[in-house]
Design a protein around this motif. Structure first.
Motif, PDB file in Angstrom:
ATOM      1  N   ARG A  93      15.660   9.362  -4.559  1.00 32.94           N
ATOM      2  CA  ARG A  93      16.747   8.291  -4.150  1.00 32.94           C
ATOM      3  C   ARG A  93      16.075   7.190  -3.101  1.00 32.94           C
ATOM      4  O   ARG A  93      16.919   6.301  -2.683  1.00 32.94           O
ATOM      5  CB  ARG A  93      18.223   8.797  -4.068  1.00 32.94           C
ATOM      6  CG  ARG A  93      18.795   9.756  -4.616  1.00 32.94           C
ATOM      7  CD  ARG A  93      20.208  10.377  -4.267  1.00 32.94           C
ATOM      8  NE  ARG A  93      20.963  11.148  -5.238  1.00 32.94           N
ATOM      9  CZ  ARG A  93      21.971  11.559  -4.939  1.00 32.94           C
ATOM     10  NH1 ARG A  93      22.741  11.697  -3.745  1.00 32.94           N
ATOM     11  NH2 ARG A  93      22.547  12.430  -5.897  1.00 32.94           N
ATOM     12  N   ALA A  94      15.258   7.449  -2.823  1.00 31.09           N
ATOM     13  CA  ALA A  94      14.498   6.734  -1.801  1.00 31.09           C
ATOM     14  C   ALA A  94      14.354   5.171  -2.200  1.00 31.09           C
ATOM     15  O   ALA A  94      14.546   4.421  -1.233  1.00 31.09           O
ATOM     16  CB  ALA A  94      13.120   7.329  -1.191  1.00 31.09           C
ATOM     17  N   ARG A  95      13.869   5.009  -3.273  1.00 31.84           N
ATOM     18  CA  ARG A  95      13.844   3.571  -3.798  1.00 31.84           C
ATOM     19  C   ARG A  95      15.096   2.883  -3.476  1.00 31.84           C
ATOM     20  O   ARG A  95      15.337   1.737  -3.125  1.00 31.84           O
ATOM     21  CB  ARG A  95      13.063   3.427  -5.105  1.00 31.84           C
ATOM     22  CG  ARG A  95      13.143   2.080  -5.387  1.00 31.84           C
ATOM     23  CD  ARG A  95      12.809   1.907  -7.166  1.00 31.84           C
ATOM     24  NE  ARG A  95      11.499   2.549  -7.586  1.00 31.84           N
ATOM     25  CZ  ARG A  95      10.482   1.928  -7.752  1.00 31.84           C
ATOM     26  NH1 ARG A  95      10.505   0.861  -7.332  1.00 31.84           N
ATOM     27  NH2 ARG A  95       9.357   2.597  -8.089  1.00 31.84           N
ATOM     28  N   SER A 113      12.556  -3.068  -6.146  1.00 35.42           N
ATOM     29  CA  SER A 113      13.175  -2.107  -7.394  1.00 35.42           C
ATOM     30  C   SER A 113      12.372  -2.066  -8.422  1.00 35.42           C
ATOM     31  O   SER A 113      12.799  -1.141  -9.373  1.00 35.42           O
ATOM     32  CB  SER A 113      14.585  -2.617  -7.786  1.00 35.42           C
ATOM     33  OG  SER A 113      14.612  -3.907  -8.232  1.00 35.42           O
ATOM     34  N   ILE A 114      11.427  -3.261  -8.732  1.00 32.04           N
ATOM     35  CA  ILE A 114      10.432  -3.037 -10.003  1.00 32.04           C
ATOM     36  C   ILE A 114       9.170  -3.170  -9.604  1.00 32.04           C
ATOM     37  O   ILE A 114       8.342  -2.919 -10.664  1.00 32.04           O
ATOM     38  CB  ILE A 114      11.063  -4.131 -10.835  1.00 32.04           C
ATOM     39  CG1 ILE A 114      10.647  -5.485 -10.113  1.00 32.04           C
ATOM     40  CG2 ILE A 114      12.473  -4.080 -11.260  1.00 32.04           C
ATOM     41  CD1 ILE A 114      10.725  -6.607 -10.978  1.00 32.04           C
ATOM     42  N   VAL A 115       8.542  -3.130  -8.583  1.00 33.89           N
ATOM     43  CA  VAL A 115       7.064  -3.169  -8.314  1.00 33.89           C
ATOM     44  C   VAL A 115       6.498  -1.926  -8.270  1.00 33.89           C
ATOM     45  O   VAL A 115       7.122  -0.903  -7.857  1.00 33.89           O
ATOM     46  CB  VAL A 115       6.874  -3.931  -6.843  1.00 33.89           C
ATOM     47  CG1 VAL A 115       7.250  -5.532  -6.797  1.00 33.89           C
ATOM     48  CG2 VAL A 115       7.386  -3.209  -6.005  1.00 33.89           C
ATOM     49  N   GLY A 116       4.895  -1.956  -8.228  1.00 33.33           N
ATOM     50  CA  GLY A 116       4.487  -0.921  -8.224  1.00 33.33           C
ATOM     51  C   GLY A 116       3.987  -0.231  -6.852  1.00 33.33           C
ATOM     52  O   GLY A 116       4.486  -0.958  -5.976  1.00 33.33           O
ATOM     53  N   ARG A 117       3.092   0.671  -6.620  1.00 30.51           N
ATOM     54  CA  ARG A 117       2.762   1.130  -5.389  1.00 30.51           C
ATOM     55  C   ARG A 117       2.351   0.328  -4.332  1.00 30.51           C
ATOM     56  O   ARG A 117       2.630   0.264  -3.280  1.00 30.51           O
ATOM     57  CB  ARG A 117       1.840   2.489  -5.403  1.00 30.51           C
ATOM     58  CG  ARG A 117       1.642   3.082  -4.337  1.00 30.51           C
ATOM     59  CD  ARG A 117       0.674   4.288  -4.494  1.00 30.51           C
ATOM     60  NE  ARG A 117       1.539   5.342  -5.219  1.00 30.51           N
ATOM     61  CZ  ARG A 117       1.029   6.556  -5.194  1.00 30.51           C
ATOM     62  NH1 ARG A 117      -0.009   6.948  -4.958  1.00 30.51           N
ATOM     63  NH2 ARG A 117       1.691   7.646  -5.911  1.00 30.51           N
ATOM     64  N   LEU A 172       7.532   1.967   3.857  1.00 21.68           N
ATOM     65  CA  LEU A 172       6.322   2.564   4.146  1.00 21.68           C
ATOM     66  C   LEU A 172       6.142   3.976   4.211  1.00 21.68           C
ATOM     67  O   LEU A 172       4.795   4.316   3.638  1.00 21.68           O
ATOM     68  CB  LEU A 172       5.646   1.658   5.499  1.00 21.68           C
ATOM     69  CG  LEU A 172       5.696   0.178   5.507  1.00 21.68           C
ATOM     70  CD1 LEU A 172       5.492  -0.282   7.053  1.00 21.68           C
ATOM     71  CD2 LEU A 172       4.606  -0.349   4.499  1.00 21.68           C
ATOM     72  N   ALA A 173       6.916   4.784   4.783  1.00 26.26           N
ATOM     73  CA  ALA A 173       6.630   6.091   4.709  1.00 26.26           C
ATOM     74  C   ALA A 173       6.840   6.796   3.465  1.00 26.26           C
ATOM     75  O   ALA A 173       6.276   7.912   3.457  1.00 26.26           O
ATOM     76  CB  ALA A 173       7.707   6.784   5.855  1.00 26.26           C
ATOM     77  N   THR A 174       7.611   6.451   2.557  1.00 28.16           N
ATOM     78  CA  THR A 174       8.048   7.143   1.287  1.00 28.16           C
ATOM     79  C   THR A 174       7.456   6.449  -0.027  1.00 28.16           C
ATOM     80  O   THR A 174       7.797   6.773  -1.179  1.00 28.16           O
ATOM     81  CB  THR A 174       9.627   7.204   1.191  1.00 28.16           C
ATOM     82  OG1 THR A 174      10.245   5.968   1.088  1.00 28.16           O
ATOM     83  CG2 THR A 174      10.133   7.989   2.635  1.00 28.16           C
ATOM     84  N   ALA A 175       6.806   5.115   0.045  1.00 25.25           N
ATOM     85  CA  ALA A 175       6.758   4.292  -1.000  1.00 25.25           C
ATOM     86  C   ALA A 175       5.740   5.160  -2.117  1.00 25.25           C
ATOM     87  O   ALA A 175       5.777   5.055  -3.452  1.00 25.25           O
ATOM     88  CB  ALA A 175       5.680   3.297  -0.680  1.00 25.25           C
ATOM     89  N   HIS A 176       4.868   6.008  -1.685  1.00 29.07           N
ATOM     90  CA  HIS A 176       3.891   6.834  -2.229  1.00 29.07           C
ATOM     91  C   HIS A 176       4.533   7.742  -3.053  1.00 29.07           C
ATOM     92  O   HIS A 176       3.919   8.119  -3.970  1.00 29.07           O
ATOM     93  CB  HIS A 176       2.974   7.523  -1.678  1.00 29.07           C
ATOM     94  CG  HIS A 176       3.190   8.603  -0.555  1.00 29.07           C
ATOM     95  ND1 HIS A 176       4.164   8.080   0.465  1.00 29.07           N
ATOM     96  CD2 HIS A 176       3.306   9.815  -0.467  1.00 29.07           C
ATOM     97  CE1 HIS A 176       4.256   9.141   1.446  1.00 29.07           C
ATOM     98  NE2 HIS A 176       3.999  10.360   0.785  1.00 29.07           N
ATOM     99  N   ARG A 177       5.881   8.148  -2.707  1.00 28.49           N
ATOM    100  CA  ARG A 177       6.695   9.461  -3.657  1.00 28.49           C
ATOM    101  C   ARG A 177       7.706   8.702  -4.539  1.00 28.49           C
ATOM    102  O   ARG A 177       8.147   9.678  -5.253  1.00 28.49           O
ATOM    103  CB  ARG A 177       7.434  10.137  -2.727  1.00 28.49           C
ATOM    104  CG  ARG A 177       6.281  11.003  -1.448  1.00 28.49           C
ATOM    105  CD  ARG A 177       7.363  11.855  -0.719  1.00 28.49           C
ATOM    106  NE  ARG A 177       6.459  12.477   0.298  1.00 28.49           N
ATOM    107  CZ  ARG A 177       6.786  13.370   1.331  1.00 28.49           C
ATOM    108  NH1 ARG A 177       8.229  13.570   1.288  1.00 28.49           N
ATOM    109  NH2 ARG A 177       5.951  13.698   2.399  1.00 28.49           N
ATOM    110  N   TRP A 178       7.663   7.413  -4.684  1.00 24.30           N
ATOM    111  CA  TRP A 178       8.911   6.842  -5.401  1.00 24.30           C
ATOM    112  C   TRP A 178       8.042   6.881  -6.759  1.00 24.30           C
ATOM    113  O   TRP A 178       6.907   7.077  -7.298  1.00 24.30           O
ATOM    114  CB  TRP A 178       8.792   5.347  -5.264  1.00 24.30           C
ATOM    115  CG  TRP A 178       9.458   5.136  -3.820  1.00 24.30           C
ATOM    116  CD1 TRP A 178       9.714   5.973  -2.991  1.00 24.30           C
ATOM    117  CD2 TRP A 178       9.781   3.845  -3.414  1.00 24.30           C
ATOM    118  NE1 TRP A 178      10.591   5.497  -2.098  1.00 24.30           N
ATOM    119  CE2 TRP A 178      10.469   4.017  -2.083  1.00 24.30           C
ATOM    120  CE3 TRP A 178       9.798   2.483  -3.935  1.00 24.30           C
ATOM    121  CZ2 TRP A 178      10.959   3.106  -1.301  1.00 24.30           C
ATOM    122  CZ3 TRP A 178      10.222   1.572  -3.066  1.00 24.30           C
ATOM    123  CH2 TRP A 178      10.913   1.739  -1.932  1.00 24.30           C
TER     124      TRP A 178
END
Length: 201
Positions: free
Chosen positions: A4-6, A67-71, A151-157
């Motif tokens: 649910r981070a995103r 809501s739609i962009v990549g990493r 910034l901290a969680t984007a890699h896990r989305w």
């Protein structure tokens, strides 16, 4: 939580952007003039901080796009969010804690025709705050936290392209059963593929 981070980041950014835009239309300051009549001028947020509304709209756009962009763009948007929060927080804090004459200067000039910060300062007897600058300052703190969280969680989305790739599979299979035409090339471009690299039929 990570799933649910995103959604959390998007909702917070959109909410902060909306509050900022609304705040720009509200009265931030009451400037009482020393003109014998003790007239009080209402100073809107957009007049006190001219970039308030544009930056609020930028935050709304960042929230929607996030809501739609990549990493890679997640990190870019997260960094932009932090930057906007710092700028807005700095500008808002000056008004909350110092009530500078410059924040009311444009409104006073529009009402009286008097220009120049010194002349305006001589005319303004007092400046009073409404709750909106404090609300906006709290909003910038929340926005800063949302940017840091991104910034901290984007890699896990999770990715967003899987659904579209699944929907495109039947069309790709159908396309493989007939010659590749201009419409197929256009579909390739829409999916980000280079049709010129496809082998000739």
């Amino acid at each position: 939580m990570i799933r649910r981070a995103r959604l959390l980041a998007v909702v917070v950014l959109v909410a902060c952007g909306a509050v900022t835009v609304i705040s720009s239309t509200q009265t931030w300051l009451l400037a009482v003039l020393d003109d014998g009549g003790a007239h009080a001028l209402e100073v809107a947020g957009a007049a006190a901080i001219p970039v308030l509304a544009p930056l609020g709209l930028a935050v709304l756009a960042l929230g929607g796009a996030l809501s739609i962009v990549g990493r890679v763009l997640r990190y870019v948007f997260g960094a932009l969010t932090v930057l906007i929060a710092v700028v807005l927080g700095w500008l808002t804090a000056q008004i909350v804690f110092a009530q500078p004459v410059g924040a009311v200067a444009s409104t006073v000039t529009e009402a009286t025709g008097i220009t120049g910060e010194g002349a305006v300062a001589d005319l303004v007897a007092s400046i009073a705050l409404t709750p909106w600058p404090a609300v906006t300052l709290v909003t910038t703190v929340v926005l800063l936290a949302a940017g840091a969280f991104t910034l901290a969680t984007a890699h896990r989305w999770g990715g967003t392209g899987r659904r579209y790739r699944t929907e495109d599979a039947p069309r790709a299979a159908a396309a493989g059963s007939r010659p590749h035409d201009a419409i197929d090339s256009w579909d390739d471009l829409s999916r980000g593929e280079d049709p010129t690299t496809r082998p000739l039929d």
